[in-house]
Design an enzyme around this catalytic site. Sequence first.
Site, PDB file in Angstrom:
ATOM      1  N   LYS A  53     -19.803  35.268  14.406  1.00 30.68           N
ATOM      2  CA  LYS A  53     -19.649  35.115  12.960  1.00 30.68           C
ATOM      3  C   LYS A  53     -20.089  36.531  12.359  1.00 30.68           C
ATOM      4  CE  LYS A  53     -21.270  30.333  13.502  1.00 30.68           C
ATOM      5  NZ  LYS A  53     -22.239  29.358  13.021  1.00 30.68           N
ATOM      6  N   GLN A  97     -28.522  28.912  11.327  1.00 27.15           N
ATOM      7  CA  GLN A  97     -27.872  28.438  12.734  1.00 27.15           C
ATOM      8  C   GLN A  97     -28.726  27.328  13.191  1.00 27.15           C
ATOM      9  OE1 GLN A  97     -24.803  29.596  13.788  1.00 27.15           O
ATOM     10  NE2 GLN A  97     -24.981  28.400  15.977  1.00 27.15           N
ATOM     11  N   ASP A 120     -21.724  26.471   5.075  1.00 28.87           N
ATOM     12  CA  ASP A 120     -21.502  25.656   6.500  1.00 28.87           C
ATOM     13  C   ASP A 120     -20.952  24.189   5.812  1.00 28.87           C
ATOM     14  OD1 ASP A 120     -21.792  26.141   9.100  1.00 28.87           O
ATOM     15  OD2 ASP A 120     -24.091  26.319   8.627  1.00 28.87           O
TER      16      ASP A 120
HETATM   17  N1  GUN Z   1     -24.639  25.341  15.622  1.00 33.15           N
HETATM   18  C1  GUN Z   1     -23.447  24.909  16.093  1.00 33.15           C
HETATM   19  N2  GUN Z   1     -22.552  24.878  15.356  1.00 33.15           N
HETATM   20  C2  GUN Z   1     -22.858  25.328  14.184  1.00 33.15           C
HETATM   21  C3  GUN Z   1     -22.350  25.513  12.931  1.00 33.15           C
HETATM   22  O1  GUN Z   1     -21.099  25.466  12.487  1.00 33.15           O
HETATM   23  N3  GUN Z   1     -23.120  25.850  11.935  1.00 33.15           N
HETATM   24  C4  GUN Z   1     -24.360  26.162  12.068  1.00 33.15           C
HETATM   25  N4  GUN Z   1     -25.113  26.511  10.932  1.00 33.15           N
HETATM   26  N5  GUN Z   1     -25.232  25.976  13.263  1.00 33.15           N
HETATM   27  C5  GUN Z   1     -24.156  25.456  14.167  1.00 33.15           C
END
Ligand code: GUN
Length: 283
Positions: A53, A97, A120
């Site tokens: 990311k 996350q 998100d």
């Molecule tokens: N963990 C796995 N996929 C995601 C996501 O798209 N966003 C977040 N915040 N955590 C994750």
Amino acid sequence: MTAQLIDGNALSKQLRTEVATRAQALKAKGVTPGLAVLLVGDNPASQVYVRNKVKACEDSGLHSVLERYEATMTEAELLARVQALNNDPSIHGILVQLPLPEHIDAQKVIEAISPAKDVDGFHIASAGALMTGMPGFWPCTPYGCMKMLESIGYDLKGKYAVVIGRSNIVGKPMALMLLQKDATVTVCHSRTQDLKALTLQADVIVAAVGKRNVLTADMVKPGVVVLDVGMNRNDEGKLCGDVDFDSVKEVAGYITPVPGGVGPMTITMLLVNTLEAAERASK
Ligand code: GUN
């Protein structure tokens, strides 16, 4: 018949170029779009995700901050960090996350993020906005699926869509997005009695269960559009989706591969949401 592939890498590249151009335009106005990514603990998969990311942000000219914390961080400490980022004008998007360590209430942390920075799309305000068709942030994975359908010029009006999986992150928001585009939508899950009877009628199928071979060739009609959100490993340890790709591709009209399908779109839509957050903040 062999299905046409919907290439998530190629579409991501195109969308990320657009993000980079819009980011440049914002920078010219003195605003650099900024994303904060918070990682608590040392989950190996999460470490890879957050690195990807942050790298994607850099590649598209977005500012990003990765904050890593020990698994022993308290809920109160994390909530305080989120609050500080809510008040930081250089940060337009906040991503915590998941999963979080067990002693932290993930929902409480998500609700602490300002909805204006919820890139998100997990906040209940974002979910409510999606449900009612109001402006907000859409969760990145189903949003990416919608972009893939758009990329093939697919008109959902009056089509029958079957979503397999009912998670808050993919299945449920996916169903709402398809509904918003005038599809007739069924959400299937582990307790659905006759999945095949439903998928056989579907014009569009989104598989988001997290289990291999949930969808096989005998379960689909010719020409169907299949989007595979799954990320699994097969017996040889190779990455595979929820769909039996080799058989279904012989019947479907369009299909997304794994890897190289929906996966890259998730991060791409995170960039789009972050840019959008920055554009809204600068208006
Ligand atoms: N963990 C796995 N996929 C995601 C996501 O798209 N966003 C977040 N915040 N955590 C994750």
